[in-house]
Write a protein that holds these residues in place. Structure first.
Motif, PDB file in Angstrom:
ATOM      1  N   ALA A 184       0.835  -1.196   0.000  1.00 38.81           N
ATOM      2  CA  ALA A 184       0.000   0.000   0.000  1.00 38.81           C
ATOM      3  C   ALA A 184       0.873   1.250   0.000  1.00 38.81           C
ATOM      4  O   ALA A 184       1.874   1.315   0.715  1.00 38.81           O
ATOM      5  N   GLU A 185       0.494   2.200  -0.824  1.00 33.86           N
ATOM      6  CA  GLU A 185       1.168   3.513  -0.880  1.00 33.86           C
ATOM      7  C   GLU A 185       2.611   3.425  -1.370  1.00 33.86           C
ATOM      8  O   GLU A 185       3.371   4.371  -1.187  1.00 33.86           O
ATOM      9  N   LYS A 186       2.998   2.290  -1.905  1.00 34.61           N
ATOM     10  CA  LYS A 186       4.367   2.178  -2.400  1.00 34.61           C
ATOM     11  C   LYS A 186       4.361   1.697  -3.845  1.00 34.61           C
ATOM     12  O   LYS A 186       3.426   1.017  -4.273  1.00 34.61           O
ATOM     13  N   LYS A 187       5.420   2.020  -4.531  1.00 41.29           N
ATOM     14  CA  LYS A 187       5.522   1.565  -5.918  1.00 41.29           C
ATOM     15  C   LYS A 187       5.886   0.094  -5.947  1.00 41.29           C
ATOM     16  O   LYS A 187       6.620  -0.380  -5.067  1.00 41.29           O
ATOM     17  N   PRO A 188       5.394  -0.630  -6.972  1.00 42.83           N
ATOM     18  CA  PRO A 188       5.819  -2.034  -7.090  1.00 42.83           C
ATOM     19  C   PRO A 188       7.316  -2.124  -7.359  1.00 42.83           C
ATOM     20  O   PRO A 188       7.880  -1.276  -8.030  1.00 42.83           O
ATOM     21  N   ARG A 189       7.933  -3.120  -6.791  1.00 38.69           N
ATOM     22  CA  ARG A 189       9.377  -3.339  -6.972  1.00 38.69           C
ATOM     23  C   ARG A 189       9.587  -4.749  -7.505  1.00 38.69           C
ATOM     24  O   ARG A 189       8.728  -5.626  -7.359  1.00 38.69           O
ATOM     25  N   SER A 190      10.735  -4.982  -8.066  1.00 37.71           N
ATOM     26  CA  SER A 190      10.979  -6.310  -8.616  1.00 37.71           C
ATOM     27  C   SER A 190      12.470  -6.615  -8.577  1.00 37.71           C
ATOM     28  O   SER A 190      13.298  -5.708  -8.462  1.00 37.71           O
ATOM     29  N   ALA A 191      12.782  -7.894  -8.646  1.00 41.15           N
ATOM     30  CA  ALA A 191      14.177  -8.328  -8.708  1.00 41.15           C
ATOM     31  C   ALA A 191      14.201  -9.772  -9.175  1.00 41.15           C
ATOM     32  O   ALA A 191      13.192 -10.485  -9.099  1.00 41.15           O
TER      33      ALA A 191
END
Lengths: 446, 489
Positions: A184-191
């Motif tokens: 919530a309230e954060k950008k999606p991240r990936s790795a």
């Protein structure tokens, strides 16, 4: 009779029928199975058994024509030879490709293992298990949108009308896992992470899961960083990506075509910091699935490219070696115009550094884990790059993920701005390399 | 080969040999048998994709033809669905026996058993062959294409023009390829369709160098339906254009990084929509949960000035197809209308898995790939402004005249390089810039495309994704993006 011997026999009889006296053939057969999963279920399984050959034909005027085909039955092979024969009359008249003088030289013996494939149900279970472990690693990990577990059996051959006949085969297995987070309230991240081995049973799947999870979690807390000049530490994979993007530096064909940052007379020139050594070593023990001969049948070998910052060698085909008074290096791909490429980079330290650097003590350095969009952000003939990256800003060992930033510079300046080559090397898909420290690179954040 | 009733015991002895030089009605019987065999084994859906390729490329360097490379390829793929899970098996062997072996392998992977001995095999009743190749006169295209000798002459004339028009030339190249492809699709829902595609592309690459100053510029033209395309290529104009660009970029300063308003030119500038939004409207991305637009149909996702289309058929465009690689006639799909998301691009599987209607967008590089939802001719529609209006609205910004390639990641973050850029000051172009790369978030950027001019122009491109590299068109009029991060030095 083996499939390759059958191709050789068919080629010989078709060539005789067509009046072709000089030809060579490079080919391969790949038997592959790969799986993807989604939320605990198999998503797609892919399997293939594909063959392909490239034939070169020299006509009575000694010009050469080439054709590739997937039809390796007698009819398909004859059509390919005939098409190549027709194309040969439009072949180059200067610097005409010829058989490699080393096409019958002895090959190195390698320790490549060949492991039998596992049943598809087993590799699906392994990948489902990997996905499950990753989803359980942190509540923010919402999915593994890109995942793949593959096993393949590869057979290659080279033959020519002078009697050369080489074959080799090996097995390979690979896995990659790439996550995506939702908070919530954060950008999606990936790795993501990648592993390769001779077979699925020897594949370091748990290491791939652990690395993917750790990287993903480390990107959850992120910050924008101010634009400016930073000391940048390239991960082994990131440095090899950049080195690969500017490989025209070492490519003899590119040099002859004026498509390189190097010139023939640059051998012996200091092009990098004395801290850096680079070689191309197809036969490096860490190179999974090492190939012992190239597309012209030339044996592969270790080729020194940079020693203590000095340019000492180029990668050659038989043709470029002849034109530049050098030896072929086992880096050619067969074709109407023979191309040259690296096999497996080995990067290591040269001269001793003035001081040893360490991420545990360094302040305000950028650790770049993965460079993106190399096809768009690299100007390989200009020497410049401007690339988005995944990485962290590191202060005395504490890492904070960097939100959307780019790194830019000139590759020749990067080579000269190396201030430290770490001792511990890592195996990546493109080679073996330690972390490389560069000073004064431009980072665009905010 | 007509068989009224096929019993599984007869299968091992069944043979079929095509005597035709093309994929035609004679394939109905063997494919309907194989599809029926798959259904009898328990598959919910099956599809065969047969492909034959005759490709040739030609390269001129300086004043010499250095490479002529023909490639002949034949192969097939079979896709088997059980529920929503699927398996794809490809092979070079396009005989009945080869296709049957591929089918058996696919069935086995999906855990299905072949019908027991003496079982009745119901054949699939395929529709009459929908033959877009013959219907649209494409059967004659291959022999009408430019000969090898003419290819060489045209490319050499082209590199000769480059030598005359450019300065500080270090290397000059002209390259051309012709990709002739015949496909046949048969599926267990009765689909039976054939098509021929002829894709051609020609272009220049120029490297200029003066001391430490270097500029490399490439430019391509493309076509999907004209065997005479190469002969009509205006290489004089192309040489002048690329030489002018290289001359301007040779001594350009590196762009100063930061956040700017930008004006992006028409033609290949359309890559911004392709990367920043187009990929995220493919159902493949919905399936992977990698698009922020998955649940936004009917909602505003872009500035109200923006309308965008993806078309299967556009006259002479690079991404034009009559039918997609699943045998469906290509549709014209409104993606965004005045900022409102109207449709996604769906292949068959994407439609099943996401519920969005098929749009004739199932595409693949060749028989080694299963089809996936992919773009075709994708463009931002013309707006109401003049190009002068756009420039007049920018005090300090960047004019991105010629774009390089780009990509979009799993989180919707996109990036693309700029090959030719200029500084805009007080509404005027003042100096050339190099080394710029644009990065942003798809969701954010779509609301910042605030002005579109009237000069829509399309450009050929190559798009890589899950089903390989395919030919696409990008396009747009000149557009203004209110602010975007520009990476540089």
């Amino acid at each position: 009779m083996s499939k390759i011997q059958a191709i050789a026999n068919n080629a010989k009889s078709s060539a005789e029928k067509l009046g072709i006296k000089k030809y060579d053939i490079y080919g391969s057969t790949v038997d592959q199975t790969s799986v993807q999963v989604d939320e605990g279920e198999p998503k797609q399984v892919k399997a293939s058994n594909l063959s392909g050959v490239t034939v070169r034909v020299w006509n009575e005027h000694h010009t050469v024509g080439v054709t590739s085909t997937t039809d390796v039955d007698p009819k398909g092979l004859e059509l390919a030879l005939k098409t190549a024969q027709e194309a040969s009359f439009f072949g180059v008249k200067e610097n005409i490709p010829d058989f490699s003088p080393e096409a019958t030289a002895a090959l190195a013996s390698t320790s490549s293992e060949k492991l039998p494939p596992l049943p598809v149900s087993e590799i699906i279970d392994k990948l489902i298990g990997a996905e499950k472990e990753l989803l359980a690693a942190h509540p923010a990990i919402a999915g593994v949108p890109y995942n793949n577990l593959a096993q393949r059996d590869i057979e290659r051959f080279y033959l020519n009308s002078d009697g050369a006949l080489r074959t080799e085969s090996h097995s390979l297995a690979s896995i990659y896992l790439y996550t995506k987070t939702e908070e919530a309230e954060k950008k999606p991240r990936s790795a993501g992470a990648y592993r390769v081995s001779y077979g699925v049973n020897t594949l370091d799947i748990s290491g791939c899961i652990t690395e993917t999870a750790q990287k993903t979690i480390s990107h959850l807390n992120y910050e924008k960083i101010p634009s400016g000049k930073y000391t940048v530490v390239f991960s082994p994979e990131a440095f090899l990506s950049l080195l690969g993007a500017f490989s025209n530096l070492f490519n003899a064909q590119n040099i002859l075509d004026h498509q390189s940052l190097s010139q023939a007379e640059d051998i012996g020139k200091q092009i990098a910091s004395p801290l850096l050594c680079v070689c191309d070593d197809a036969l490096h023990p860490a190179n999974i699935g090492a190939e012992t001969f190239d597309g012209e049948g030339t044996p592969t070998r270790k080729v020194s490219l940079i020693e203590n910052g000095v340019l000492v060698g180029f990668l050659h085909s038989a043709g470029t070696a002849k034109r530049m008074n050098a030896q072929p290096t086992g880096n050619a791909s067969i074709g109407a115009k023979v191309s040259v490429g690296a096999n497996f980079y080995h990067v290591y330290g040269g001269a001793a550094a003035e001081q040893e650097l360490n991420l545990q003590t360094a302040e305000n350095v950028i650790l770049i884990d993965d460079l993106q969009a190399l096809h768009a952000g690299v100007k390989s003939l200009q020497g410049s790059f401007s690339l988005p990256f995944d990485g962290w800003i590191v202060n005395k060992g504490e890492k904070v993920s960097v939100e959307s930033a780019t790194v830019a510079g000139d590759f020749l300046e990067v080579l000269k701005s190396i201030i430290y080559v770490e001792k511990e090397a890592e195996l990546t898909p493109g080679g073996v390399c330690p972390r490389i420290w560069i000073e004064g690179l431009s980072i665009t954040g905010e | 080969m007509l068989i009224d009733t096929l019993i599984s015991n007869q299968l091992p002895n069944l043979e079929y040999t095509s005597t035709s030089e093309r994929f035609d009605e004679s394939w109905e019987a063997p494919l309907s048998i194989l599809l029926g065999l798959g259904r009898a084994a328990g598959a919910d859906f099956l599809e065969f994709f047969l492909e034959r390729v005759n490709y040739i490329s030609c390269l001129a360097e300086e004043d010499t033809i250095t490479s002529i490379t023909p490639r002949l390829s034949t192969g097939a793929g079979v896709r088997v669905f059980v529920g929503k899970a699927d398996c794809y098996v490809s092979t070079n062997d396009v005989t009945f026996v080869g296709l049957k072996a591929a089918l058996e392998k696919a069935l086995s992977i999906m855990g299905l058993q072949l019908p027991a001995p003496n079982a009745f095999i119901p054949e699939i009743n395929l529709e009459l062959l929908r033959d877009y190749g013959t219907k649209r006169g494409k059967d004659s295209w291959l022999p009408l294409c430019t000969s090898i000798r003419e290819m060489g002459e045209i490319l050499l004339d082209g590199t000769g023009k480059l030598q005359k028009t450019a300065t500080h030339v270090q290397s000059r190249r002209a390259s051309y390829f012709r990709d002739w492809q015949e496909v046949l699709v048969a599926a267990s829902d009765g689909t039976f369709a054939r098509d021929i595609r002829l894709t051609q592309s020609v272009g220049f690459n120029l490297l200029c160098a003066d001391g430490s100053h270097r500029a490399s510029i490439g430019e391509r033209a493309g076509n999907t339906s004209d065997p005479n395309f190469l002969k009509t290529w205006d290489y004089t104009e192309a040489a002048e254009h690329i030489s002018d660009s290289a001359g301007k970029m040779l001594y350009a300063d590196y762009v100063e990084s930061g956040t700017y308003p930008i004006i992006m030119a028409n033609h290949f500038g359309g890559v911004i929509f392709h990367e920043a939004c187009g990929h995220l409207l493919e159902t493949t991305q919905i399936e992977r949960k990698t698009t922020p637009f998955a649940d936004k149909k009917g909602e505003k996702i872009a500035h109200e000035s923006l309308t965008a289309w993806d078309e299967g058929r556009t006259e002479n465009a690079f991404g034009t197809i009559d039918m997609d690689d699943e045998g469906m006639p290509a549709q014209r799909t409104l993606l965004i209308e005045k900022g409102i998301l109207k449709n996604f691009l769906a292949d068959r599987t994407g439609s099943w898995r996401t519920g969005h209607p098929r749009t004739g967008s199932g595409r693949r590089q060749g028989f080694t790939f299963a089809a996936a939802s992919r773009m075709r001719n994708t463009y931002i529609a013309p707006g109401e402004h003049s190009v002068d209006d756009l420039f007049a609205s920018v005090d300090k910004g960047i004019y991105c005249k010629k774009m390089g390639g780009g990509s979009v990641g799993a989180t919707g973050q996109f990036n693309f390089g700029v090959d030719e850029a200029y500084l805009i000051e007080n509404g005027k172009i003042t100096k050339p810039l190099k080394g710029a790369i644009l990065i942003g978030e798809a969701k954010e950027i779509m609301n910042k495309i605030s002005m579109c001019s009237q000069d829509l122009s399309l450009a050929p491109g190559f798009c890589g994704s899950v089903s390989g590299s395919i030919y696409t068109t990008v396009g747009q009029p000149h557009i203004k993006v209110d602010s975007i991060t520009v990476g540089g030095r």
